[in-house]
Structures are given as C-alpha cells and as structure tokens.
Design a protein around this motif. Structure first.
Motif, PDB file in Angstrom:
ATOM      1  N   VAL A 271      -1.845  35.997  52.652  1.00  0.00           N
ATOM      2  CA  VAL A 271      -0.918  34.783  52.403  1.00  0.00           C
ATOM      3  C   VAL A 271      -1.673  33.655  52.032  1.00  0.00           C
ATOM      4  O   VAL A 271      -1.124  32.916  50.888  1.00  0.00           O
ATOM      5  CB  VAL A 271      -0.171  34.234  53.869  1.00  0.00           C
ATOM      6  CG1 VAL A 271       0.904  33.238  53.840  1.00  0.00           C
ATOM      7  CG2 VAL A 271       0.852  35.477  54.228  1.00  0.00           C
ATOM      8  N   SER A 272      -2.793  33.351  52.141  1.00  0.00           N
ATOM      9  CA  SER A 272      -3.628  32.297  51.761  1.00  0.00           C
ATOM     10  C   SER A 272      -3.903  32.366  50.142  1.00  0.00           C
ATOM     11  O   SER A 272      -3.854  31.679  49.516  1.00  0.00           O
ATOM     12  CB  SER A 272      -4.974  32.146  52.553  1.00  0.00           C
ATOM     13  OG  SER A 272      -5.799  31.206  52.362  1.00  0.00           O
ATOM     14  N   ASN A 273      -4.068  33.686  49.930  1.00  0.00           N
ATOM     15  CA  ASN A 273      -4.549  33.807  48.725  1.00  0.00           C
ATOM     16  C   ASN A 273      -3.467  33.830  47.936  1.00  0.00           C
ATOM     17  O   ASN A 273      -3.597  33.130  46.441  1.00  0.00           O
ATOM     18  CB  ASN A 273      -5.105  35.423  48.441  1.00  0.00           C
ATOM     19  CG  ASN A 273      -6.494  35.789  48.647  1.00  0.00           C
ATOM     20  OD1 ASN A 273      -7.257  34.707  48.882  1.00  0.00           O
ATOM     21  ND2 ASN A 273      -7.029  36.682  48.878  1.00  0.00           N
ATOM     22  N   THR A 274      -2.018  34.151  48.350  1.00  0.00           N
ATOM     23  CA  THR A 274      -0.908  33.726  47.448  1.00  0.00           C
ATOM     24  C   THR A 274      -0.431  32.358  47.282  1.00  0.00           C
ATOM     25  O   THR A 274      -0.373  31.784  46.208  1.00  0.00           O
ATOM     26  CB  THR A 274       0.263  34.390  48.297  1.00  0.00           C
ATOM     27  OG1 THR A 274      -0.181  35.848  48.523  1.00  0.00           O
ATOM     28  CG2 THR A 274       1.693  34.327  47.421  1.00  0.00           C
ATOM     29  N   VAL A 275      -0.969  31.506  48.247  1.00  0.00           N
ATOM     30  CA  VAL A 275      -0.885  30.060  48.201  1.00  0.00           C
ATOM     31  C   VAL A 275      -1.714  29.489  47.404  1.00  0.00           C
ATOM     32  O   VAL A 275      -1.398  28.789  46.470  1.00  0.00           O
ATOM     33  CB  VAL A 275      -0.882  29.401  49.443  1.00  0.00           C
ATOM     34  CG1 VAL A 275      -0.789  27.939  49.621  1.00  0.00           C
ATOM     35  CG2 VAL A 275       0.304  29.988  50.586  1.00  0.00           C
ATOM     36  N   ILE A 276      -2.999  30.038  47.315  1.00  0.00           N
ATOM     37  CA  ILE A 276      -3.901  29.445  46.387  1.00  0.00           C
ATOM     38  C   ILE A 276      -3.499  29.788  44.914  1.00  0.00           C
ATOM     39  O   ILE A 276      -3.658  29.014  43.994  1.00  0.00           O
ATOM     40  CB  ILE A 276      -5.298  30.275  46.641  1.00  0.00           C
ATOM     41  CG1 ILE A 276      -5.858  29.613  47.923  1.00  0.00           C
ATOM     42  CG2 ILE A 276      -6.436  30.054  45.500  1.00  0.00           C
ATOM     43  CD1 ILE A 276      -7.359  30.460  48.394  1.00  0.00           C
ATOM     44  N   SER A 277      -2.872  31.071  44.573  1.00  0.00           N
ATOM     45  CA  SER A 277      -2.473  31.403  43.290  1.00  0.00           C
ATOM     46  C   SER A 277      -1.358  30.672  42.822  1.00  0.00           C
ATOM     47  O   SER A 277      -1.408  29.989  41.698  1.00  0.00           O
ATOM     48  CB  SER A 277      -1.994  32.945  43.210  1.00  0.00           C
ATOM     49  OG  SER A 277      -1.465  33.205  41.890  1.00  0.00           O
ATOM     50  N   ALA A 278      -0.506  30.018  43.905  1.00  0.00           N
ATOM     51  CA  ALA A 278       0.812  29.402  43.364  1.00  0.00           C
ATOM     52  C   ALA A 278       0.241  27.939  42.969  1.00  0.00           C
ATOM     53  O   ALA A 278       0.758  27.317  42.374  1.00  0.00           O
ATOM     54  CB  ALA A 278       1.721  29.040  44.641  1.00  0.00           C
ATOM     55  N   LYS A 279      -0.696  27.333  43.843  1.00  0.00           N
ATOM     56  CA  LYS A 279      -1.169  25.954  43.544  1.00  0.00           C
ATOM     57  C   LYS A 279      -1.726  25.973  41.947  1.00  0.00           C
ATOM     58  O   LYS A 279      -1.723  24.729  41.227  1.00  0.00           O
ATOM     59  CB  LYS A 279      -2.462  25.691  44.289  1.00  0.00           C
ATOM     60  CG  LYS A 279      -2.018  25.414  45.894  1.00  0.00           C
ATOM     61  CD  LYS A 279      -3.343  25.205  46.566  1.00  0.00           C
ATOM     62  CE  LYS A 279      -3.000  24.629  48.075  1.00  0.00           C
ATOM     63  NZ  LYS A 279      -4.272  24.675  48.906  1.00  0.00           N
ATOM     64  N   LYS A 280      -2.397  27.192  41.452  1.00  0.00           N
ATOM     65  CA  LYS A 280      -2.665  27.160  40.112  1.00  0.00           C
ATOM     66  C   LYS A 280      -1.692  26.869  38.936  1.00  0.00           C
ATOM     67  O   LYS A 280      -2.052  26.512  37.949  1.00  0.00           O
ATOM     68  CB  LYS A 280      -3.654  28.521  39.717  1.00  0.00           C
ATOM     69  CG  LYS A 280      -4.853  28.740  40.605  1.00  0.00           C
ATOM     70  CD  LYS A 280      -5.278  30.062  40.090  1.00  0.00           C
ATOM     71  CE  LYS A 280      -6.676  29.901  41.159  1.00  0.00           C
ATOM     72  NZ  LYS A 280      -7.413  31.097  40.958  1.00  0.00           N
ATOM     73  N   ARG A 281      -0.333  26.979  39.460  1.00  0.00           N
ATOM     74  CA  ARG A 281       0.884  26.622  38.689  1.00  0.00           C
ATOM     75  C   ARG A 281       0.988  25.045  38.250  1.00  0.00           C
ATOM     76  O   ARG A 281       1.635  24.802  37.416  1.00  0.00           O
ATOM     77  CB  ARG A 281       2.154  27.119  39.219  1.00  0.00           C
ATOM     78  CG  ARG A 281       2.424  28.605  39.156  1.00  0.00           C
ATOM     79  CD  ARG A 281       3.780  28.970  39.316  1.00  0.00           C
ATOM     80  NE  ARG A 281       4.152  29.696  40.552  1.00  0.00           N
ATOM     81  CZ  ARG A 281       5.491  29.685  40.869  1.00  0.00           C
ATOM     82  NH1 ARG A 281       6.436  28.963  40.405  1.00  0.00           N
ATOM     83  NH2 ARG A 281       5.592  30.394  42.479  1.00  0.00           N
ATOM     84  N   LEU A 282       0.227  24.587  39.191  1.00  0.00           N
ATOM     85  CA  LEU A 282       0.310  22.859  39.095  1.00  0.00           C
ATOM     86  C   LEU A 282      -0.389  22.329  38.329  1.00  0.00           C
ATOM     87  O   LEU A 282      -0.472  21.381  37.819  1.00  0.00           O
ATOM     88  CB  LEU A 282       0.380  22.311  40.440  1.00  0.00           C
ATOM     89  CG  LEU A 282       1.456  22.359  41.525  1.00  0.00           C
ATOM     90  CD1 LEU A 282       1.311  21.972  42.810  1.00  0.00           C
ATOM     91  CD2 LEU A 282       2.932  21.953  40.966  1.00  0.00           C
ATOM     92  N   SER A 283      -1.604  23.113  37.893  1.00  0.00           N
ATOM     93  CA  SER A 283      -2.649  22.817  36.986  1.00  0.00           C
ATOM     94  C   SER A 283      -2.444  22.906  35.502  1.00  0.00           C
ATOM     95  O   SER A 283      -1.599  23.811  35.150  1.00  0.00           O
ATOM     96  CB  SER A 283      -4.163  23.285  37.576  1.00  0.00           C
ATOM     97  OG  SER A 283      -4.164  24.737  37.228  1.00  0.00           O
TER      98      SER A 283
END
Length: 283
Positions: A271-283
C-alpha cells in the motif's frame, strides 16, 4: 534471557494510520491512489493473500480493483490487460498475483508491468535501481523487514547479518537492502555446508526458506535479532515459522512471531508503494 517480541502487526497498524492521512491529503489535491491486482485462476493461498491486500487498501482509503481471470486465460490476454492498465493515468499500482498457471511465463508478465507502476518491486529495472542505490519501488517483504528493524532502534551499521534463503522475492533483496544500511551480509542456502557455523555468528538472523522449525536454538547466537519470514502450516493446522519459536525466544534478544510478524508489514509496504506512486501524479 527472554526475547522482546517484534510485532509487525502493531507496526503495520501505525503505518496504515499514517498512510490513511497521506491518502486523505492526496484526495484533497484531486489524486485518488488506485491499486489493481490481477489474479489468474483460483489458488486458495493467492485468494487469501489478496483479501489481506484488499483489507489494507480499504483501511487506508486506497482504491482497490481486482481482475479475477479464469485459469484458461492466455499469456497474450494477460499481457494485453497489463498494457491497458499501464496506459491508465488513474492507476498507480499494478500487481499480478503469483504463482501463475504453468502455461503463462512469469518473467514475461513481470517485465510487461510498467516499472513506474511495479509496486511489488519485481521488475528488473526496479531491482537494478535498488542494487545501485537509486530510487526504486522496493520489494514489499524486504522493505517491511528493514522498516521493522529500524522501528525497533536496532543498529545495522557494522553488524553481521546472515540471510538464510536466496529467493528473488525475499532473500537476495533483503540482503542488498541491509548492505545499503552498512551491515556486513552473508547469504546461506540449501548448498551451504555447516549452516550452524554461519547462523551462530549472526548479530541479525533472517530466515526465509519455507521449512517449519528449521532453525533451532543451537543455530542462534546469544542476544541475536531473529527475523522469521517463513509461514508453514503443520498437519495440526497450526501456523509456524522457519524458526523454532519456543526455543529461539530464550536465546535471541528480539524475535518476530509467526503469524503477526513480517506478514502484516509486507502487505502494508505494498500500500505504501502505491501511495508513493500516486504522489508522483502531482509532480
């Protein structure tokens, strides 16, 4: 000496609470983290693992989607489905549940998943990035083990870590991650002669071989940290690890239980890796 129990279940609960807050912040900014899991066939163990992943996703607010495909699904059909999700901007993590049916090539499937959505950390590009110390999705069980050790304030730099097991999923990557933490790492496996000689010298002993109660007290150095990755079901139905817990608890300083040890952290790191991946959508 009676060892301190290092509970992955407790640490996972805390980390999921933190992840839930991160997901809420992401959703406030218009990004809803999404994990897609693909299961081919009806392997009972795989179905059980997926339920745990779904529960962790729901607890943290991550959108969870399961594609449950029939056993007869062809490799070509599976590859096309993965490629479809690779292209979808709202999908942050893709996981194909292993093992796959014999007619599907596991290597082909893993390499089809975009490295940027490979939240299992199995793609060769992520493995290579990990080996060279670059930013990468780390495999979930090894990453969970490192997080557990750090949470317990166990010093790794300069310590002798012995890893029993050399799988691509746990043994090899956990040794590399601990090497990155400045530990001195020794790998042992089925061809190692005099296993006790190596394990009894370990400051930190990590066992991931899938053999019930294989490691006994005589394998363990006084005061060692023992991380048991194995999950084995006895004929009685009882779940046990690769370490004889009742013996080891009187020899080790810290030990993980089975169940309730490494397992909950493995799912949480997904789940943590999924959240890290989602954050990259903001950059």
């Amino acid at each position: 000496m009676t060892a301190t129990i290092l509970s992955g279940k407790e640490l996972a609960t805390k980390k999921r609470e933190q992840l839930k807050l991160e997901v809420e912040r992401l959703k406030a900014e218009g990004v809803s983290p999404k994990l897609v899991i693909i299961l081919v066939g009806n392997d009972p163990a795989s179905i059980s693992y997926i339920k745990g992943k779904q529960k962790a996703s729901e607890e943290t607010g991550v959108d969870f989607h399961l594609d449950h495909l029939p056993e007869s699904t062809s490799e070509e059909e599976l590859v096309k489905l993965i490629e479809h999700y690779n292209e979808k901007e709202d999908v942050d993590g893709i996981l194909v549940q292993l093992p796959l049916p014999d007619h599907i090539n596991e290597k082909t499937v893993i390499e089809t998943i975009s490295p940027e959505k490979d939240v299992d950390g199995f793609h060769p590009i992520n493995v290579g990035r990990m080996l060279t110390g670059q930013e990468a999705f780390l495999p979930c069980t090894p990453a969970g083990i490192v997080e557990m050790i750090k949470a317990a304030d166990i010093e790794l730099a300069g310590k002798h870590v012995v890893v029993v097991g050399r799988s691509n999923i746990v043994g090899k990557p956990v040794g590399q991650l601990l090497l990155n933490e400045n530990a001195t790492v020794t790998y042992c496996h089925s061809k190692t002669g005099d296993l006790k000689k190596f394990t009894s010298e370990a400051d930190v002993l990590i066992v991931a071989v899938g053999r019930a109660n294989m490691i006994t007290s005589e394998h363990i150095k006084d005061g060692a940290v023992v991380i048991d990755v194995g999950v084995n079901r006895l004929e009685t139905g009882k779940l046990v690890g690769d370490v004889a817990f009742d013996e080891a608890i009187n020899k080790a300083s810290v030990i993980t239980p089975v169940p309730g040890g490494v397992g909950p952290m493995t799912i949480t790191m997904l789940v943590s890796n999924t959240v890290i991946s989602a954050k990259k959508r903001l950059s």
